[in-house]
Design an enzyme around this catalytic site. Structure first.
Site, mmCIF file in Angstrom:
data_model
loop_
_atom_site.group_PDB
_atom_site.id
_atom_site.type_symbol
_atom_site.label_atom_id
_atom_site.label_comp_id
_atom_site.label_asym_id
_atom_site.label_seq_id
_atom_site.Cartn_x
_atom_site.Cartn_y
_atom_site.Cartn_z
ATOM 1 N N HIS A 7 0.822 -1.203 0.000
ATOM 2 C CA HIS A 7 0.000 0.000 0.000
ATOM 3 C C HIS A 7 0.866 1.268 0.000
ATOM 4 O O HIS A 7 1.600 1.515 0.954
ATOM 5 C CB HIS A 7 -0.880 -0.021 1.253
ATOM 6 C CG HIS A 7 -1.787 1.144 1.405
ATOM 7 N ND1 HIS A 7 -1.791 1.942 2.522
ATOM 8 C CD2 HIS A 7 -2.737 1.651 0.577
ATOM 9 C CE1 HIS A 7 -2.696 2.876 2.392
ATOM 10 N NE2 HIS A 7 -3.289 2.732 1.218
ATOM 11 N N ARG A 8 0.826 2.027 -1.081
ATOM 12 C CA ARG A 8 1.701 3.195 -1.291
ATOM 13 C C ARG A 8 3.167 2.741 -1.234
ATOM 14 O O ARG A 8 4.033 3.487 -0.753
ATOM 15 C CB ARG A 8 1.443 4.291 -0.256
ATOM 16 C CG ARG A 8 -0.030 4.625 -0.025
ATOM 17 C CD ARG A 8 -0.233 5.716 1.009
ATOM 18 N NE ARG A 8 -1.628 5.797 1.435
ATOM 19 C CZ ARG A 8 -2.096 6.559 2.410
ATOM 20 N NH1 ARG A 8 -1.272 7.359 3.054
ATOM 21 N NH2 ARG A 8 -3.369 6.550 2.742
ATOM 22 N N GLU A 34 0.277 -0.730 -4.670
ATOM 23 C CA GLU A 34 -0.731 0.286 -4.943
ATOM 24 C C GLU A 34 -0.053 1.645 -4.838
ATOM 25 O O GLU A 34 0.876 1.816 -4.031
ATOM 26 C CB GLU A 34 -1.845 0.162 -3.898
ATOM 27 C CG GLU A 34 -3.029 1.088 -4.093
ATOM 28 C CD GLU A 34 -3.000 2.318 -3.211
ATOM 29 O OE1 GLU A 34 -3.990 3.047 -3.221
ATOM 30 O OE2 GLU A 34 -1.974 2.597 -2.524
ATOM 31 N N ASP A 36 -0.975 6.201 -5.560
ATOM 32 C CA ASP A 36 -2.016 7.203 -5.799
ATOM 33 C C ASP A 36 -1.498 8.245 -6.773
ATOM 34 O O ASP A 36 -0.338 8.666 -6.657
ATOM 35 C CB ASP A 36 -2.382 7.895 -4.485
ATOM 36 C CG ASP A 36 -2.709 6.903 -3.389
ATOM 37 O OD1 ASP A 36 -3.809 6.330 -3.420
ATOM 38 O OD2 ASP A 36 -1.836 6.688 -2.512
ATOM 39 N N HIS A 49 -0.343 10.923 -2.474
ATOM 40 C CA HIS A 49 -1.675 10.582 -1.964
ATOM 41 C C HIS A 49 -2.583 11.793 -1.812
ATOM 42 O O HIS A 49 -3.736 11.773 -2.237
ATOM 43 C CB HIS A 49 -1.543 9.873 -0.617
ATOM 44 C CG HIS A 49 -2.860 9.500 -0.009
ATOM 45 N ND1 HIS A 49 -3.595 10.371 0.776
ATOM 46 C CD2 HIS A 49 -3.592 8.360 -0.089
ATOM 47 C CE1 HIS A 49 -4.706 9.782 1.161
ATOM 48 N NE2 HIS A 49 -4.737 8.561 0.656
ATOM 49 N N GLU A 108 -4.260 4.057 -8.223
ATOM 50 C CA GLU A 108 -5.486 4.669 -7.711
ATOM 51 C C GLU A 108 -5.563 6.113 -8.182
ATOM 52 O O GLU A 108 -4.701 6.919 -7.817
ATOM 53 C CB GLU A 108 -5.545 4.605 -6.185
ATOM 54 C CG GLU A 108 -6.857 5.223 -5.692
ATOM 55 C CD GLU A 108 -6.942 5.432 -4.192
ATOM 56 O OE1 GLU A 108 -6.160 4.842 -3.427
ATOM 57 O OE2 GLU A 108 -7.826 6.220 -3.797
ATOM 58 N N LYS A 110 -6.670 9.552 -7.767
ATOM 59 C CA LYS A 110 -7.160 10.334 -6.615
ATOM 60 C C LYS A 110 -7.899 11.549 -7.141
ATOM 61 O O LYS A 110 -7.378 12.668 -7.126
ATOM 62 C CB LYS A 110 -5.975 10.776 -5.762
ATOM 63 C CG LYS A 110 -5.612 9.788 -4.676
ATOM 64 C CD LYS A 110 -6.562 9.875 -3.496
ATOM 65 C CE LYS A 110 -6.203 8.860 -2.421
ATOM 66 N NZ LYS A 110 -7.236 7.919 -2.083
ATOM 67 N N ASP A 228 0.489 -2.138 4.255
ATOM 68 C CA ASP A 228 1.680 -1.311 4.490
ATOM 69 C C ASP A 228 2.902 -2.175 4.803
ATOM 70 O O ASP A 228 4.031 -1.680 4.778
ATOM 71 C CB ASP A 228 1.455 -0.373 5.690
ATOM 72 C CG ASP A 228 0.332 0.633 5.477
ATOM 73 O OD1 ASP A 228 -0.062 0.860 4.319
ATOM 74 O OD2 ASP A 228 -0.155 1.185 6.484
#
Ligand code: G3P
Ligand code: MG
Length: 238
Positions: A7-8, A34, A36, A49, A108, A110, A228
């Protein structure tokens, strides 16, 4: 087999949405990650993000008010001295980084707070020019954006992000043109996973950091956990 998506990036260990975080994710055995994306003033797709710069960089104001040159001068190390000087990456730089790795990239968009005009087209063009189509999943909380992507005729997987439980998401996602649902941990129940799979939809769950949640979701055979701490998920899955 459930995939592990960081995640990120491996954001539990390195500054989120930076090249070191993506590199570390792959070193820790993630299947992908992933990230953003937002659009700069000069229409470049950057990986960050928040719509604003304060939380993760030493800059101020809106991403959309800055040129890429301006943003590249900022420190995105998010207070982590080990990574001082780390820049905000462009989506193109991330693609270059993972070109030979085979890693999956969940992009993703945003664009709920700011409806960046042209973001969908810019992302599709970058995926095409970097030959990443077989490895990319697009997602957004803004389902009008997903519908726009569908309308553009993309064949890339599209994931409908949501946080609170949706009623019959397998029907909704299908009508939207999505190929996957991206529910929060708390919105993910056995019946939803089973029904989505019956309807040919993948289930990618975020943000799965607690070992108890990881075990429950692995038991439900979700298609990916977004975490994470990719090394923790990798150790559980094997
Ligand atoms: O894409 C999953 C997850 O990243 C959605 O929430 O706020 O962490 O981008 P957020
Ligand atoms: Mg995200």
């Amino acid at each position: 087999m459930t995939e592990v998506w960081a995640h990120r990036g491996a954001s539990g260990y390195a500054p989120e949405n930076t090249l070191p975080a993506f590199e570390l994710a792959l070193e820790q055995g993630a299947d992908g990650f992933e990230l953003d994306v937002q659009l700069t003033r000069d229409d470049e797709v950057v990986v960050i993000h928040d719509e604003t710069l304060e939380r993760t960089t030493d800059g101020h104001g809106w991403v959309a008010d800055h040129s890429l040159d301006d943003l590249k001068k900022l420190d995105a190390s998010y207070g982590n001295a080990k990574y001082a000087g780390t820049q905000i990456p462009t989506l193109a730089e991330v693609f270059d980084l993972v070109r030979d790795s085979g890693a999956r990239v969940n992009i993703e968009l945003k664009n709920s707070e700011i409806r960046y005009k042209g973001l969908e087209e810019r992302v599709l063009a970058l995926v095409e020019s970097h030959q990443m189509a077989s490895r990319v999943v697009l997602s957004s909380f803004n389902h009008y954006s997903l519908r726009h992507l569908f309308g553009l005729g993309t064949t890339l997987p599209l994931g409908a992000l949501y946080a609170d439980p949706l009623w019959k998401p397998w029907q909704y996602a299908g009508r939207l043109g999505a190929t996957a649902v991206h529910p929060s941990v708390s919105a993910t129940r056995r019946k939803i996973v089973e029904k989505c799979h019956e309807h040919g939809l993948s289930v990618h769950v975020w943000t799965v950091n607690e070992p108890a949640d990881l075990k429950r979701l692995l038991g439900l055979s979700v298609d990916a956990v977004i975490t994470d701490y990719p090394n923790v998920a990798r150790a559980l899955i094997g």
